[in-house]
Design a protein around this motif. Sequence first.
Motif, PDB file in Angstrom:
ATOM      1  N   PHE A  70       6.095   3.191   8.121  1.00  0.00           N
ATOM      2  CA  PHE A  70       5.191   2.492   7.199  1.00  0.00           C
ATOM      3  C   PHE A  70       4.472   1.357   7.929  1.00  0.00           C
ATOM      4  N   THR A 168       4.366  -0.112  -1.133  1.00  0.00           N
ATOM      5  CA  THR A 168       3.840   1.264  -1.109  1.00  0.00           C
ATOM      6  C   THR A 168       2.331   1.195  -0.915  1.00  0.00           C
ATOM      7  N   GLY A 178       2.595   5.387   2.679  1.00  0.00           N
ATOM      8  CA  GLY A 178       3.616   4.576   3.326  1.00  0.00           C
ATOM      9  C   GLY A 178       4.518   3.902   2.317  1.00  0.00           C
TER      10      GLY A 178
END
Length: 244
Positions: A70, A168, A178
């Motif tokens: 991420f 997110t 991500g």
Amino acid sequence: SPILFTWNNEKILSTLNQVNGVLFPGGNVDYSKKNDYMKYIKSFQFIFNYAKNRNNRKGYFPLWGTCLGFQFLITMNLSLEEIYKNFRHNLFIKYIRNKGANKLHLTNKGKNSKFFSSINNSLLNKKSVYMNHKNGYPILKTNECWYKKYLDILTYNYDIHKIKYISTFKYKKYPFYGVQYHPEKIMFEWLDPLIPHSQNFIDVSKKMSEFFVKECKKSNNILKDKKLLISYYHLYSRSEAYSI
């Protein structure tokens, strides 16, 4: 199939042409070994650029980043040296610590995103994800200029010091997603007693995995080498992964 960052681009490309998407897992990178660290970034960016090109040519190739994945996926539009400096010297990333069960705070983009469309709000309105990270991206006016152009923030969270951070995201133009949290640990890791395994967490994790599988099914890449099938690998099969 595992893709090792130590592979040359030709071998990575051969694998990418046979799979339907890539998931970048969490973990850690040894920042002290610059050559290895830069090789990791280069391999990550090679996959990122491949996926962008496939989508730009009206193909479909999704990406998913978890935790470390991420964090790097956010930075992939920067140059290699900028990415290195941002992580090595914390220009954009701050020490944002969170460990344990958390709920997600949906933004307006998140409420309308297909990412969460199959997950009932009653599941998201209570603790439903597991955090295990020491770094993160704070939501500040001073740093939004470098990601606002590329990303939609779908959820945010607060760390132990009440710092608001991205949890997110989705790329605006591409099917790249991500998550700072760990959906995979809920169902597959049992050694850490802090990892929750109640039904609410399992339901959310399943929905997220099903979502990404559906995204991958939109890709028209075709498998040619059957040794890339996941059935050739076992959970925690690090030795097998290193041998390919």
